[in-house]
Design a protein around this motif. Structure first.
Motif, PDB file in Angstrom:
ATOM      1  N   CYS A  92     -43.514 -19.703 -24.046  1.00  0.00           N
ATOM      2  CA  CYS A  92     -42.414 -19.696 -23.078  1.00  0.00           C
ATOM      3  C   CYS A  92     -41.742 -21.062 -23.048  1.00  0.00           C
ATOM      4  O   CYS A  92     -42.404 -22.092 -22.924  1.00  0.00           O
ATOM      5  CB  CYS A  92     -42.948 -19.343 -21.694  1.00  0.00           C
ATOM      6  N   LYS A  93     -40.405 -21.054 -23.130  1.00  0.00           N
ATOM      7  CA  LYS A  93     -39.622 -22.297 -23.107  1.00  0.00           C
ATOM      8  C   LYS A  93     -39.782 -23.061 -21.805  1.00  0.00           C
ATOM      9  O   LYS A  93     -39.647 -24.274 -21.772  1.00  0.00           O
ATOM     10  CB  LYS A  93     -38.128 -21.967 -23.213  1.00  0.00           C
ATOM     11  N   THR A  94     -40.037 -22.334 -20.726  1.00  0.00           N
ATOM     12  CA  THR A  94     -40.071 -22.987 -19.414  1.00  0.00           C
ATOM     13  C   THR A  94     -41.462 -23.510 -19.085  1.00  0.00           C
ATOM     14  O   THR A  94     -41.619 -24.660 -18.705  1.00  0.00           O
ATOM     15  CB  THR A  94     -39.618 -22.002 -18.316  1.00  0.00           C
ATOM     16  N   CYS A  95     -42.475 -22.676 -19.221  1.00  0.00           N
ATOM     17  CA  CYS A  95     -43.813 -23.070 -18.765  1.00  0.00           C
ATOM     18  C   CYS A  95     -44.778 -23.375 -19.907  1.00  0.00           C
ATOM     19  O   CYS A  95     -45.854 -23.906 -19.669  1.00  0.00           O
ATOM     20  CB  CYS A  95     -44.403 -22.001 -17.848  1.00  0.00           C
ATOM     21  N   GLY A  96     -44.401 -23.029 -21.132  1.00  0.00           N
ATOM     22  CA  GLY A  96     -45.238 -23.375 -22.274  1.00  0.00           C
ATOM     23  C   GLY A  96     -46.391 -22.435 -22.559  1.00  0.00           C
ATOM     24  O   GLY A  96     -47.162 -22.670 -23.495  1.00  0.00           O
ATOM     25  N   SER A  97     -46.536 -21.375 -21.785  1.00  0.00           N
ATOM     26  CA  SER A  97     -47.650 -20.455 -22.049  1.00  0.00           C
ATOM     27  C   SER A  97     -47.571 -19.922 -23.478  1.00  0.00           C
ATOM     28  O   SER A  97     -46.543 -19.392 -23.891  1.00  0.00           O
ATOM     29  CB  SER A  97     -47.599 -19.248 -21.106  1.00  0.00           C
ATOM     30  N   PRO A  98     -48.664 -20.034 -24.234  1.00  0.00           N
ATOM     31  CA  PRO A  98     -48.686 -19.444 -25.578  1.00  0.00           C
ATOM     32  C   PRO A  98     -48.902 -17.941 -25.449  1.00  0.00           C
ATOM     33  O   PRO A  98     -49.831 -17.506 -24.770  1.00  0.00           O
ATOM     34  CB  PRO A  98     -49.888 -20.123 -26.237  1.00  0.00           C
ATOM     35  N   ILE A  99     -48.026 -17.151 -26.072  1.00  0.00           N
ATOM     36  CA  ILE A  99     -48.080 -15.702 -25.887  1.00  0.00           C
ATOM     37  C   ILE A  99     -48.609 -14.988 -27.128  1.00  0.00           C
ATOM     38  O   ILE A  99     -49.494 -14.152 -27.038  1.00  0.00           O
ATOM     39  CB  ILE A  99     -46.687 -15.126 -25.525  1.00  0.00           C
ATOM     40  N   LEU A 100     -48.023 -15.321 -28.294  1.00  0.00           N
ATOM     41  CA  LEU A 100     -48.417 -14.602 -29.507  1.00  0.00           C
ATOM     42  C   LEU A 100     -48.064 -15.425 -30.728  1.00  0.00           C
ATOM     43  O   LEU A 100     -47.343 -16.430 -30.639  1.00  0.00           O
ATOM     44  CB  LEU A 100     -47.704 -13.245 -29.587  1.00  0.00           C
ATOM     45  N   SER A 101     -48.563 -14.988 -31.869  1.00  0.00           N
ATOM     46  CA  SER A 101     -48.098 -15.529 -33.147  1.00  0.00           C
ATOM     47  C   SER A 101     -47.776 -14.374 -34.074  1.00  0.00           C
ATOM     48  O   SER A 101     -48.285 -13.254 -33.909  1.00  0.00           O
ATOM     49  CB  SER A 101     -49.152 -16.450 -33.778  1.00  0.00           C
ATOM     50  N   ARG A 102     -46.872 -14.665 -35.000  1.00  0.00           N
ATOM     51  CA  ARG A 102     -46.497 -13.700 -36.031  1.00  0.00           C
ATOM     52  C   ARG A 102     -46.695 -14.365 -37.380  1.00  0.00           C
ATOM     53  O   ARG A 102     -46.432 -15.553 -37.535  1.00  0.00           O
ATOM     54  CB  ARG A 102     -45.031 -13.286 -35.901  1.00  0.00           C
ATOM     55  N   ASN A 103     -47.155 -13.568 -38.351  1.00  0.00           N
ATOM     56  CA  ASN A 103     -47.377 -14.061 -39.704  1.00  0.00           C
ATOM     57  C   ASN A 103     -46.436 -13.321 -40.639  1.00  0.00           C
ATOM     58  O   ASN A 103     -46.425 -12.078 -40.656  1.00  0.00           O
ATOM     59  CB  ASN A 103     -48.838 -13.829 -40.099  1.00  0.00           C
ATOM     60  N   ALA A 104     -45.646 -14.077 -41.408  1.00  0.00           N
ATOM     61  CA  ALA A 104     -44.643 -13.466 -42.289  1.00  0.00           C
ATOM     62  C   ALA A 104     -45.282 -12.537 -43.317  1.00  0.00           C
ATOM     63  O   ALA A 104     -44.650 -11.609 -43.812  1.00  0.00           O
ATOM     64  CB  ALA A 104     -43.842 -14.556 -42.998  1.00  0.00           C
ATOM     65  N   ALA A 105     -46.562 -12.776 -43.627  1.00  0.00           N
ATOM     66  CA  ALA A 105     -47.248 -11.934 -44.613  1.00  0.00           C
ATOM     67  C   ALA A 105     -47.848 -10.677 -43.982  1.00  0.00           C
ATOM     68  O   ALA A 105     -48.312  -9.789 -44.693  1.00  0.00           O
ATOM     69  CB  ALA A 105     -48.351 -12.737 -45.302  1.00  0.00           C
ATOM     70  N   LYS A 106     -47.850 -10.626 -42.656  1.00  0.00           N
ATOM     71  CA  LYS A 106     -48.451  -9.476 -41.960  1.00  0.00           C
ATOM     72  C   LYS A 106     -47.520  -9.035 -40.838  1.00  0.00           C
ATOM     73  O   LYS A 106     -47.829  -9.196 -39.653  1.00  0.00           O
ATOM     74  CB  LYS A 106     -49.821  -9.863 -41.384  1.00  0.00           C
ATOM     75  N   THR A 107     -46.379  -8.473 -41.224  1.00  0.00           N
ATOM     76  CA  THR A 107     -45.351  -8.160 -40.228  1.00  0.00           C
ATOM     77  C   THR A 107     -45.732  -6.965 -39.361  1.00  0.00           C
ATOM     78  O   THR A 107     -45.103  -6.743 -38.331  1.00  0.00           O
ATOM     79  CB  THR A 107     -44.000  -7.886 -40.903  1.00  0.00           C
ATOM     80  N   GLY A 108     -46.740  -6.209 -39.769  1.00  0.00           N
ATOM     81  CA  GLY A 108     -47.120  -5.038 -38.990  1.00  0.00           C
ATOM     82  C   GLY A 108     -47.970  -5.342 -37.776  1.00  0.00           C
ATOM     83  O   GLY A 108     -48.323  -4.435 -37.027  1.00  0.00           O
ATOM     84  N   GLN A 109     -48.311  -6.609 -37.585  1.00  0.00           N
ATOM     85  CA  GLN A 109     -49.189  -6.950 -36.469  1.00  0.00           C
ATOM     86  C   GLN A 109     -48.763  -8.262 -35.825  1.00  0.00           C
ATOM     87  O   GLN A 109     -48.062  -9.072 -36.422  1.00  0.00           O
ATOM     88  CB  GLN A 109     -50.639  -7.054 -36.959  1.00  0.00           C
ATOM     89  N   VAL A 110     -49.191  -8.450 -34.588  1.00  0.00           N
ATOM     90  CA  VAL A 110     -49.022  -9.736 -33.914  1.00  0.00           C
ATOM     91  C   VAL A 110     -50.400 -10.169 -33.430  1.00  0.00           C
ATOM     92  O   VAL A 110     -51.307  -9.346 -33.290  1.00  0.00           O
ATOM     93  CB  VAL A 110     -48.034  -9.639 -32.723  1.00  0.00           C
ATOM     94  N   ARG A 111     -50.540 -11.466 -33.207  1.00  0.00           N
ATOM     95  CA  ARG A 111     -51.804 -11.972 -32.648  1.00  0.00           C
ATOM     96  C   ARG A 111     -51.518 -12.467 -31.238  1.00  0.00           C
ATOM     97  O   ARG A 111     -50.789 -13.431 -31.040  1.00  0.00           O
ATOM     98  CB  ARG A 111     -52.380 -13.098 -33.512  1.00  0.00           C
ATOM     99  N   VAL A 112     -52.113 -11.791 -30.275  1.00  0.00           N
ATOM    100  CA  VAL A 112     -51.833 -12.071 -28.870  1.00  0.00           C
ATOM    101  C   VAL A 112     -52.872 -13.049 -28.330  1.00  0.00           C
ATOM    102  O   VAL A 112     -54.062 -12.968 -28.655  1.00  0.00           O
ATOM    103  CB  VAL A 112     -51.844 -10.757 -28.064  1.00  0.00           C
ATOM    104  N   ARG A 113     -52.394 -13.979 -27.471  1.00  0.00           N
ATOM    105  CA  ARG A 113     -53.290 -14.923 -26.793  1.00  0.00           C
ATOM    106  C   ARG A 113     -53.855 -14.214 -25.564  1.00  0.00           C
ATOM    107  O   ARG A 113     -53.114 -13.919 -24.606  1.00  0.00           O
ATOM    108  CB  ARG A 113     -52.528 -16.177 -26.380  1.00  0.00           C
ATOM    109  N   LEU A 114     -55.137 -13.934 -25.602  1.00  0.00           N
ATOM    110  CA  LEU A 114     -55.716 -13.031 -24.603  1.00  0.00           C
ATOM    111  C   LEU A 114     -55.641 -13.560 -23.180  1.00  0.00           C
ATOM    112  O   LEU A 114     -55.643 -12.779 -22.227  1.00  0.00           O
ATOM    113  CB  LEU A 114     -57.170 -12.716 -24.967  1.00  0.00           C
ATOM    114  N   GLY A 115     -55.539 -14.878 -23.025  1.00  0.00           N
ATOM    115  CA  GLY A 115     -55.467 -15.435 -21.678  1.00  0.00           C
ATOM    116  C   GLY A 115     -54.212 -15.059 -20.924  1.00  0.00           C
ATOM    117  O   GLY A 115     -54.156 -15.218 -19.702  1.00  0.00           O
ATOM    118  N   THR A 116     -53.202 -14.567 -21.642  1.00  0.00           N
ATOM    119  CA  THR A 116     -51.953 -14.190 -20.968  1.00  0.00           C
ATOM    120  C   THR A 116     -51.960 -12.726 -20.534  1.00  0.00           C
ATOM    121  O   THR A 116     -51.012 -12.272 -19.902  1.00  0.00           O
ATOM    122  CB  THR A 116     -50.736 -14.453 -21.875  1.00  0.00           C
ATOM    123  N   ILE A 117     -53.017 -11.987 -20.881  1.00  0.00           N
ATOM    124  CA  ILE A 117     -53.129 -10.583 -20.471  1.00  0.00           C
ATOM    125  C   ILE A 117     -53.741 -10.535 -19.071  1.00  0.00           C
ATOM    126  O   ILE A 117     -54.768 -11.176 -18.810  1.00  0.00           O
ATOM    127  CB  ILE A 117     -53.989  -9.787 -21.471  1.00  0.00           C
TER     128      ILE A 117
END
Ligand SMILES: [Zn+2]
Ligand SMILES: [Zn+2]
Length: 134
Positions: free
Chosen positions: A72-97
């Motif tokens: 997040c641009k405002t608070c900096g919470s890390p939400i997810l990452s995306r990998n260009a080699a694996k576009t079918g999935q995202v990696r979610v930071r579980l602390g934000t759930i």
């Protein structure tokens, strides 16, 4: 369905499916990205991850080639990452759930990079690199 969001509330998301391969990553990049001893990340199918508010509030940083961490641009919470080699999935930071999740971590990874003040006290498998199969 799981719901979550960033600290300031600008970014909200839903997960319409399960979370797999949850790992606690002790690598130096994850430690800096989270400001903590490790990152707890899990894989979600890209189609199951829906940003319901504030997609324009997310910004990305390419922490290694092809891998972009979004926060997040405002608070900096890390939400997810995306990998260009694996576009079918995202990696979610579980602390934000915010929901209780049914899945559980499967391993500690990059344990050779862990902080010297960090002690692993559970019985999960430990790997010096990625978990087997990645
Ligand atoms: Zn925020
Ligand atoms: Zn890591």
């Amino acid at each position: 369905m799981y719901t979550g969001g960033c600290l300031c509330g600008a970014v909200r998301f839903e997960i319409h499916g399960g979370i797999r391969n949850i790992v606690e990553c002790h690598c130096s990049r994850c430690r800096k990205a989270q400001g903590s001893a490790f990152a707890a990340n899990g894989i979600v199918e890209a189609g199951d991850f829906v940003i319901t508010r504030g997609e324009d509030k997310l910004t990305g940083y390419e922490s290694s080639p092809g891998q972009v961490k979004y926060f997040c641009k405002t608070c900096g919470s890390p939400i997810l990452s995306r990998n260009a080699a694996k576009t079918g999935q995202v990696r979610v930071r579980l602390g934000t759930i915010e929901s209780d999740i049914v899945e559980r971590p499967m391993a500690h990874i990059f344990v050779s990079s862990r902080a010297n003040w960090d002690e692993i006290t559970d019985d999960l498998p430990q790997y010096d690199s990625y978990e087997p199969g990645r």
